[in-house]
Design a protein around this motif. Structure first.
Motif, PDB file in Angstrom:
ATOM      1  N   GLY A   1      21.683  13.543  -6.616  1.00  0.00           N
ATOM      2  CA  GLY A   1      22.577  14.680  -6.513  1.00  0.00           C
ATOM      3  C   GLY A   1      22.721  15.497  -7.779  1.00  0.00           C
ATOM      4  N   THR A   2      21.928  15.197  -8.802  1.00  0.00           N
ATOM      5  CA  THR A   2      21.966  16.013 -10.020  1.00  0.00           C
ATOM      6  C   THR A   2      21.627  17.458  -9.669  1.00  0.00           C
ATOM      7  OG1 THR A   2      21.396  14.169 -11.483  1.00  0.00           O
ATOM      8  CG2 THR A   2      20.882  16.377 -12.281  1.00  0.00           C
ATOM      9  N   THR A   3      22.416  18.382 -10.181  1.00  0.00           N
ATOM     10  CA  THR A   3      22.227  19.788  -9.843  1.00  0.00           C
ATOM     11  C   THR A   3      21.188  20.445 -10.737  1.00  0.00           C
ATOM     12  OG1 THR A   3      23.946  20.557 -11.371  1.00  0.00           O
ATOM     13  CG2 THR A   3      24.635  19.938  -9.127  1.00  0.00           C
ATOM     14  N   GLU A   4      20.728  21.605 -10.295  1.00  0.00           N
ATOM     15  CA  GLU A   4      19.786  22.388 -11.089  1.00  0.00           C
ATOM     16  C   GLU A   4      20.357  22.692 -12.470  1.00  0.00           C
ATOM     17  OE1 GLU A   4      17.520  26.736 -10.656  1.00  0.00           O
ATOM     18  OE2 GLU A   4      18.517  25.822  -8.935  1.00  0.00           O
ATOM     19  N   ALA A   5      21.649  22.982 -12.541  1.00  0.00           N
ATOM     20  CA  ALA A   5      22.283  23.353 -13.806  1.00  0.00           C
ATOM     21  C   ALA A   5      22.339  22.196 -14.803  1.00  0.00           C
ATOM     22  CB  ALA A   5      23.691  23.880 -13.548  1.00  0.00           C
ATOM     23  N   SER A   6      22.294  20.973 -14.305  1.00  0.00           N
ATOM     24  CA  SER A   6      22.416  19.810 -15.190  1.00  0.00           C
ATOM     25  C   SER A   6      21.148  18.968 -15.246  1.00  0.00           C
ATOM     26  CB  SER A   6      23.592  18.934 -14.745  1.00  0.00           C
ATOM     27  OG  SER A   6      23.442  18.532 -13.395  1.00  0.00           O
ATOM     28  N   ALA A   7      20.022  19.505 -14.748  1.00  0.00           N
ATOM     29  CA  ALA A   7      18.797  18.713 -14.639  1.00  0.00           C
ATOM     30  C   ALA A   7      18.004  18.629 -15.939  1.00  0.00           C
ATOM     31  CB  ALA A   7      17.915  19.284 -13.533  1.00  0.00           C
ATOM     32  N   LEU A   8      17.944  19.699 -16.708  1.00  0.00           N
ATOM     33  CA  LEU A   8      17.019  19.749 -17.846  1.00  0.00           C
ATOM     34  C   LEU A   8      17.251  18.685 -18.911  1.00  0.00           C
ATOM     35  CD1 LEU A   8      16.084  23.438 -18.678  1.00  0.00           C
ATOM     36  CD2 LEU A   8      14.745  21.663 -17.570  1.00  0.00           C
ATOM     37  N   PRO A   9      18.489  18.272 -19.215  1.00  0.00           N
ATOM     38  CA  PRO A   9      18.660  17.212 -20.208  1.00  0.00           C
ATOM     39  C   PRO A   9      17.973  15.901 -19.836  1.00  0.00           C
ATOM     40  CG  PRO A   9      20.730  18.365 -19.880  1.00  0.00           C
ATOM     41  CD  PRO A   9      19.792  18.853 -18.820  1.00  0.00           C
ATOM     42  N   HIS A  10      17.573  15.765 -18.585  1.00  0.00           N
ATOM     43  CA  HIS A  10      16.885  14.544 -18.157  1.00  0.00           C
ATOM     44  C   HIS A  10      15.381  14.600 -18.426  1.00  0.00           C
ATOM     45  CE1 HIS A  10      20.481  12.948 -16.257  1.00  0.00           C
ATOM     46  NE2 HIS A  10      20.677  14.132 -15.688  1.00  0.00           N
ATOM     47  N   VAL A  11      14.857  15.745 -18.868  1.00  0.00           N
ATOM     48  CA  VAL A  11      13.431  15.851 -19.200  1.00  0.00           C
ATOM     49  C   VAL A  11      13.193  15.206 -20.554  1.00  0.00           C
ATOM     50  CG1 VAL A  11      11.530  17.423 -19.739  1.00  0.00           C
ATOM     51  CG2 VAL A  11      13.080  17.937 -17.842  1.00  0.00           C
ATOM     52  N   ARG A  12      12.340  14.210 -20.573  1.00  0.00           N
ATOM     53  CA  ARG A  12      12.020  13.521 -21.827  1.00  0.00           C
ATOM     54  C   ARG A  12      10.733  14.067 -22.455  1.00  0.00           C
ATOM     55  NH1 ARG A  12      16.611  12.476 -21.461  1.00  0.00           N
ATOM     56  NH2 ARG A  12      17.541  10.482 -20.822  1.00  0.00           N
ATOM     57  N   LEU A  13       9.715  14.318 -21.619  1.00  0.00           N
ATOM     58  CA  LEU A  13       8.392  14.674 -22.130  1.00  0.00           C
ATOM     59  C   LEU A  13       7.703  15.623 -21.166  1.00  0.00           C
ATOM     60  CD1 LEU A  13       7.402  10.991 -22.931  1.00  0.00           C
ATOM     61  CD2 LEU A  13       7.730  12.724 -24.695  1.00  0.00           C
ATOM     62  N   LEU A  14       6.722  16.356 -21.695  1.00  0.00           N
ATOM     63  CA  LEU A  14       5.851  17.184 -20.863  1.00  0.00           C
ATOM     64  C   LEU A  14       4.409  16.808 -21.149  1.00  0.00           C
ATOM     65  CD1 LEU A  14       8.371  19.268 -21.866  1.00  0.00           C
ATOM     66  CD2 LEU A  14       7.156  20.749 -20.269  1.00  0.00           C
TER      67      LEU A  14
ATOM     68  N   LEU B   1      17.783  15.000  -4.572  1.00  0.00           N
ATOM     69  CA  LEU B   1      18.832  15.329  -3.612  1.00  0.00           C
ATOM     70  C   LEU B   1      19.389  14.096  -2.915  1.00  0.00           C
ATOM     71  CD1 LEU B   1      20.407  17.476  -1.922  1.00  0.00           C
ATOM     72  CD2 LEU B   1      18.509  17.347  -0.279  1.00  0.00           C
ATOM     73  N   SER B   2      18.498  13.188  -2.483  1.00  0.00           N
ATOM     74  CA  SER B   2      18.932  12.046  -1.675  1.00  0.00           C
ATOM     75  C   SER B   2      18.520  10.703  -2.259  1.00  0.00           C
ATOM     76  CB  SER B   2      18.358  12.172  -0.253  1.00  0.00           C
ATOM     77  OG  SER B   2      16.936  12.215  -0.302  1.00  0.00           O
ATOM     78  N   ARG B   3      18.106  10.696  -3.524  1.00  0.00           N
ATOM     79  CA  ARG B   3      17.669   9.449  -4.165  1.00  0.00           C
ATOM     80  C   ARG B   3      17.863   9.547  -5.667  1.00  0.00           C
ATOM     81  NH1 ARG B   3      11.218   9.403  -3.173  1.00  0.00           N
ATOM     82  NH2 ARG B   3      11.838  10.190  -1.129  1.00  0.00           N
ATOM     83  N   HIS B   4      18.031   8.402  -6.317  1.00  0.00           N
ATOM     84  CA  HIS B   4      18.002   8.351  -7.774  1.00  0.00           C
ATOM     85  C   HIS B   4      16.544   8.400  -8.223  1.00  0.00           C
ATOM     86  CE1 HIS B   4      22.239   7.224  -7.819  1.00  0.00           C
ATOM     87  NE2 HIS B   4      21.979   6.222  -6.988  1.00  0.00           N
ATOM     88  N   LEU B   5      16.283   8.997  -9.375  1.00  0.00           N
ATOM     89  CA  LEU B   5      14.958   8.972  -9.980  1.00  0.00           C
ATOM     90  C   LEU B   5      15.007   8.034 -11.184  1.00  0.00           C
ATOM     91  CD1 LEU B   5      14.118  12.808 -10.028  1.00  0.00           C
ATOM     92  CD2 LEU B   5      13.760  11.153  -8.171  1.00  0.00           C
ATOM     93  N   SER B   6      14.101   7.071 -11.207  1.00  0.00           N
ATOM     94  CA  SER B   6      14.063   6.117 -12.313  1.00  0.00           C
ATOM     95  C   SER B   6      13.391   6.727 -13.532  1.00  0.00           C
ATOM     96  CB  SER B   6      13.295   4.852 -11.896  1.00  0.00           C
ATOM     97  OG  SER B   6      13.968   4.178 -10.867  1.00  0.00           O
ATOM     98  N   ALA B   7      13.764   6.255 -14.706  1.00  0.00           N
ATOM     99  CA  ALA B   7      13.104   6.672 -15.942  1.00  0.00           C
ATOM    100  C   ALA B   7      11.606   6.439 -15.803  1.00  0.00           C
ATOM    101  CB  ALA B   7      13.657   5.887 -17.129  1.00  0.00           C
ATOM    102  N   GLY B   8      10.816   7.450 -16.135  1.00  0.00           N
ATOM    103  CA  GLY B   8       9.383   7.368 -15.970  1.00  0.00           C
ATOM    104  C   GLY B   8       8.888   8.085 -14.735  1.00  0.00           C
ATOM    105  N   THR B   9       9.781   8.769 -14.032  1.00  0.00           N
ATOM    106  CA  THR B   9       9.354   9.598 -12.898  1.00  0.00           C
ATOM    107  C   THR B   9       8.582  10.804 -13.429  1.00  0.00           C
ATOM    108  OG1 THR B   9      11.158   8.943 -11.434  1.00  0.00           O
ATOM    109  CG2 THR B   9      10.159  11.096 -11.030  1.00  0.00           C
ATOM    110  N   VAL B  10       7.448  11.096 -12.809  1.00  0.00           N
ATOM    111  CA  VAL B  10       6.617  12.238 -13.196  1.00  0.00           C
ATOM    112  C   VAL B  10       6.739  13.298 -12.100  1.00  0.00           C
ATOM    113  CG1 VAL B  10       4.306  13.027 -13.828  1.00  0.00           C
ATOM    114  CG2 VAL B  10       5.014  10.681 -14.358  1.00  0.00           C
ATOM    115  N   ILE B  11       7.073  14.530 -12.496  1.00  0.00           N
ATOM    116  CA  ILE B  11       7.220  15.625 -11.551  1.00  0.00           C
ATOM    117  C   ILE B  11       6.273  16.754 -11.957  1.00  0.00           C
ATOM    118  CG2 ILE B  11       8.777  17.389 -10.631  1.00  0.00           C
ATOM    119  CD1 ILE B  11      11.026  15.398 -10.827  1.00  0.00           C
ATOM    120  N   GLY B  12       5.405  17.155 -11.025  1.00  0.00           N
ATOM    121  CA  GLY B  12       4.395  18.163 -11.300  1.00  0.00           C
ATOM    122  C   GLY B  12       4.795  19.542 -10.806  1.00  0.00           C
ATOM    123  N   SER B  13       4.180  20.543 -11.425  1.00  0.00           N
ATOM    124  CA  SER B  13       4.475  21.940 -11.112  1.00  0.00           C
ATOM    125  C   SER B  13       3.693  22.456  -9.909  1.00  0.00           C
ATOM    126  CB  SER B  13       4.134  22.822 -12.313  1.00  0.00           C
ATOM    127  OG  SER B  13       2.730  22.817 -12.560  1.00  0.00           O
TER     128      SER B  13
END
Length: 332
Positions: free
Chosen positions: A152-165, A250-262
């Protein structure tokens, strides 16, 4: 800071890499693997960054020459690989070529599928596949690696969770896609192992180029040493990584180490070329009535890299050759 994993064990050995990609130092005493660092980021980040600063000043006593060929993917195995399709103009182009209407919802709700994450390829490892008839294609993308992201993390609060690109080559088997999608259950066989750049970097390394949850630099893709495309990853990106992360959790927690592609980096401007063969073939079909560029053949090579304004490589290069896979002979 810049981090990489050497090919040692299934999960690699974590090293800190200098800004110019010339030197590396093992992260001994801080974290054995990148996943371990991500699991304990608040404790590990300070030590890793201190090592990074020493390395850049030439003060790391155990530094050694950095070799991208010795690298596994930054995360050789990840808990989750969720690939979006944030360049909606790319989808629109492909659908137009086959006479399909563009559903309005595609502009407001991101597309995303869950891909193979238990074996990312290193930057110089061959792409091994069994049959050219599968329609073998590369896809140049940007990806983020997250920390723990609450559901449920919102778009406005999502970026601090980005560790690496990092950069990824999301290999696709185009001729297997239609039959899979016709089943109404998504990709599986048409999406084999994805390849990653040798180095993953923290957002602060990107400076002004990391804005609005987008990376505003060209992604340079070469096929058989010929420039295939150089679209700017920050242009025409309908959904930023903040939106992609919010969509994924939206409906699940994402664990540290989740990779999300563009998804495949794409610009409306045809002069920038393409980051995948399918897009070039689509433009050929629309412009001339015939798709003339073939999909990859065994022996072909693909290279992907992103340079800063001084022409220096940021992530190192993905540099691979397509080879025929020969199944291992099982002993009886």
């Amino acid at each position: 800071m810049k981090l990489a994993s050497l090919k040692e064990g299934r999960d690699g050995s974590l090293v800190v890499v200098s800004r110019d990609l010339q030197l590396a130092c093992r992260a001994d005493g801080i974290a054995a693997t990148l996943q371990a660092a991500l699991d304990n980021w608040d404790e590990c980040e300070r030590g890793l960054n201190a090592m990074y600063q020493r390395l850049n000043r030439g003060e790391c006593a155990h530094a050694f020459a950095f070799d991208t060929a010795a690298c596994a993917a930054p995360l050789p195995r990840a808990y989750q690989w969720a690939d979006g399709s944030a360049y909606v103009s790319h989808i629109e182009l492909v659908r137009k070529a086959r006479g399909a209407d563009m559903p309005p919802g595609f502009w407001t709700d991101p597309l995303m599928y869950q891909g193979m994450s238990d074996g990312f390829l290193g930057p110089c490892e061959p792409i091994e596949l069994a049959d050219e008839a599968w329609g073998i294609d590369f896809e140049g993308e940007i990806a983020v690696i997250t920390g723990d992201v609450p559901m449920g993390t919102t778009e406005a609060s999502a970026l601090p969770h980005v560790r690496l690109l990092m950069l990824v080559n999301d290999v696709s088997l185009r001729n297997l896609v239609p039959a899979e999608l016709a089943k109404g259950f998504g990709f599986f066989q048409s999406k084999p192992a994805t390849s990653c750049s040798p180095v993953a970097v923290t957002p602060d390394e990107l400076g002004q180029h990391w804005q609005n949850a987008r990376l505003h630099l060209p992604l340079r893709v070469f096929l058989n040493n010929q420039l295939f495309g150089h679209p700017n990853a920050g242009v025409d990106m309908t959904f930023g990584f903040d939106r992609l992360i919010a969509h994924a959790c939206l409906s699940r927690h994402l664990s540290a180490g989740t990779v999300i592609g563009s998804g495949t980096v794409s610009n409306r401007d045809e002069s920038t070329g393409s980051c995948c063969i399918a897009e070039r073939r689509t433009r050929e079909l629309l412009n001339t009535g015939e798709a003339s560029t073939p999909f990859m053949q065994f022996g072909d090579s693909v290279r992907m890299e992103m340079l800063d304004e001084q022409g220096r490589s940021i992530f190192g290069a993905i540099d691979q050759q397509l080879v025929r896979y020969k199944a291992a002979q099982l002993s009886r």
